[in-house]
Design a protein around this motif. Structure first.
Motif, PDB file in Angstrom:
ATOM      1  N   ARG A  35       0.854  -1.195   0.000  1.00 52.15           N
ATOM      2  CA  ARG A  35       0.000   0.000   0.000  1.00 52.15           C
ATOM      3  C   ARG A  35       0.889   1.244   0.000  1.00 52.15           C
ATOM      4  O   ARG A  35       1.949   1.251   0.605  1.00 52.15           O
ATOM      5  CB  ARG A  35      -0.931   0.003   1.197  1.00 52.15           C
ATOM      6  N   MET A  36       0.431   2.259  -0.671  1.00 51.25           N
ATOM      7  CA  MET A  36       1.197   3.499  -0.781  1.00 51.25           C
ATOM      8  C   MET A  36       0.886   4.401   0.415  1.00 51.25           C
ATOM      9  O   MET A  36      -0.281   4.698   0.675  1.00 51.25           O
ATOM     10  CB  MET A  36       0.829   4.222  -2.073  1.00 51.25           C
ATOM     11  N   PRO A  37       1.920   4.850   1.155  1.00 47.88           N
ATOM     12  CA  PRO A  37       1.668   5.772   2.260  1.00 47.88           C
ATOM     13  C   PRO A  37       1.652   7.231   1.782  1.00 47.88           C
ATOM     14  O   PRO A  37       2.504   7.640   0.998  1.00 47.88           O
ATOM     15  CB  PRO A  37       2.855   5.529   3.192  1.00 47.88           C
ATOM     16  N   PHE A  38       0.675   7.962   2.243  1.00 51.18           N
ATOM     17  CA  PHE A  38       0.610   9.406   2.013  1.00 51.18           C
ATOM     18  C   PHE A  38       0.570  10.067   3.385  1.00 51.18           C
ATOM     19  O   PHE A  38      -0.384   9.900   4.138  1.00 51.18           O
ATOM     20  CB  PHE A  38      -0.636   9.790   1.202  1.00 51.18           C
ATOM     21  N   ARG A  55      -3.266  15.815  -5.081  1.00 55.56           N
ATOM     22  CA  ARG A  55      -2.018  16.519  -4.741  1.00 55.56           C
ATOM     23  C   ARG A  55      -1.199  15.813  -3.664  1.00 55.56           C
ATOM     24  O   ARG A  55      -0.137  16.283  -3.282  1.00 55.56           O
ATOM     25  CB  ARG A  55      -2.348  17.938  -4.253  1.00 55.56           C
ATOM     26  N   PHE A  56      -1.681  14.685  -3.152  1.00 56.46           N
ATOM     27  CA  PHE A  56      -0.973  13.989  -2.082  1.00 56.46           C
ATOM     28  C   PHE A  56       0.470  13.674  -2.463  1.00 56.46           C
ATOM     29  O   PHE A  56       1.374  13.795  -1.644  1.00 56.46           O
ATOM     30  CB  PHE A  56      -1.684  12.694  -1.686  1.00 56.46           C
ATOM     31  N   ALA A  57       0.699  13.253  -3.689  1.00 52.59           N
ATOM     32  CA  ALA A  57       2.057  12.911  -4.108  1.00 52.59           C
ATOM     33  C   ALA A  57       2.960  14.137  -4.107  1.00 52.59           C
ATOM     34  O   ALA A  57       4.162  14.012  -3.867  1.00 52.59           O
ATOM     35  CB  ALA A  57       2.054  12.271  -5.490  1.00 52.59           C
ATOM     36  N   GLU A  71      -3.499  10.281 -13.095  1.00 50.94           N
ATOM     37  CA  GLU A  71      -4.404   9.693 -12.095  1.00 50.94           C
ATOM     38  C   GLU A  71      -3.693   8.768 -11.107  1.00 50.94           C
ATOM     39  O   GLU A  71      -4.320   7.928 -10.475  1.00 50.94           O
ATOM     40  CB  GLU A  71      -5.527   8.947 -12.810  1.00 50.94           C
ATOM     41  N   TRP A  72      -2.386   8.929 -10.972  1.00 51.21           N
ATOM     42  CA  TRP A  72      -1.586   8.045 -10.140  1.00 51.21           C
ATOM     43  C   TRP A  72      -2.094   7.971  -8.696  1.00 51.21           C
ATOM     44  O   TRP A  72      -2.278   6.885  -8.156  1.00 51.21           O
ATOM     45  CB  TRP A  72      -0.131   8.512 -10.187  1.00 51.21           C
ATOM     46  N   VAL A  73      -2.324   9.101  -8.062  1.00 52.18           N
ATOM     47  CA  VAL A  73      -2.770   9.106  -6.663  1.00 52.18           C
ATOM     48  C   VAL A  73      -4.144   8.468  -6.551  1.00 52.18           C
ATOM     49  O   VAL A  73      -4.375   7.623  -5.678  1.00 52.18           O
ATOM     50  CB  VAL A  73      -2.785  10.531  -6.075  1.00 52.18           C
ATOM     51  N   ASN A  74      -5.057   8.849  -7.412  1.00 45.46           N
ATOM     52  CA  ASN A  74      -6.403   8.276  -7.347  1.00 45.46           C
ATOM     53  C   ASN A  74      -6.375   6.767  -7.541  1.00 45.46           C
ATOM     54  O   ASN A  74      -7.137   6.040  -6.898  1.00 45.46           O
ATOM     55  CB  ASN A  74      -7.319   8.938  -8.371  1.00 45.46           C
ATOM     56  N   ALA A  75      -5.501   6.286  -8.419  1.00 38.09           N
ATOM     57  CA  ALA A  75      -5.371   4.842  -8.622  1.00 38.09           C
ATOM     58  C   ALA A  75      -4.918   4.164  -7.331  1.00 38.09           C
ATOM     59  O   ALA A  75      -5.436   3.108  -6.965  1.00 38.09           O
ATOM     60  CB  ALA A  75      -4.400   4.554  -9.761  1.00 38.09           C
ATOM     61  N   TRP A  76      -3.952   4.772  -6.631  1.00 36.02           N
ATOM     62  CA  TRP A  76      -3.502   4.195  -5.365  1.00 36.02           C
ATOM     63  C   TRP A  76      -4.591   4.245  -4.304  1.00 36.02           C
ATOM     64  O   TRP A  76      -4.736   3.314  -3.511  1.00 36.02           O
ATOM     65  CB  TRP A  76      -2.247   4.891  -4.858  1.00 36.02           C
TER      66      TRP A  76
END
Length: 87
Positions: A35-38, A55-57, A71-76
């Motif tokens: 899982r990707m941490p933000f 904008r999290f990334a 859409e990288w963040v939304n995908a995660w």
């Protein structure tokens, strides 16, 4: 996580973020691996709006903002992310 100032909440959230990035969880939270941490610090937004998920990334990886897919963040977030809000 609630605690008085200096009781380790920030340290715990940062520990979770690093372990998630390294995929080092074991035992009951092993399913958090992959899982990707933000990590979001609320104190950075005292005088402004909170960041939108897209904008999290930008908060964690300034040096690859321009190279991530749109859409990288939304995908995660759909796949499975850990959103850590430190406030």
């Amino acid at each position: 996580i609630i605690g008085e100032a200096g009781s380790g909440e920030t340290t715990l959230l940062q520990w979770v973020a690093v372990r998630a990035a390294k995929q080092e969880f074991s035992g009951p939270i092993a399913h958090w691996n992959g899982r990707m941490p933000f990590y979001i610090k609320l104190r950075d937004y005292i005088d402004s709006e909170l960041p939108r998920p897209g904008r999290f990334a930008d908060l964690i990886a300034q040096n690859f903002i321009d190279t991530k897919p749109r859409e990288w963040v939304n995908a995660w977030l759909k796949k499975g992310a850990i959103v850590l809000i430190d406030g």
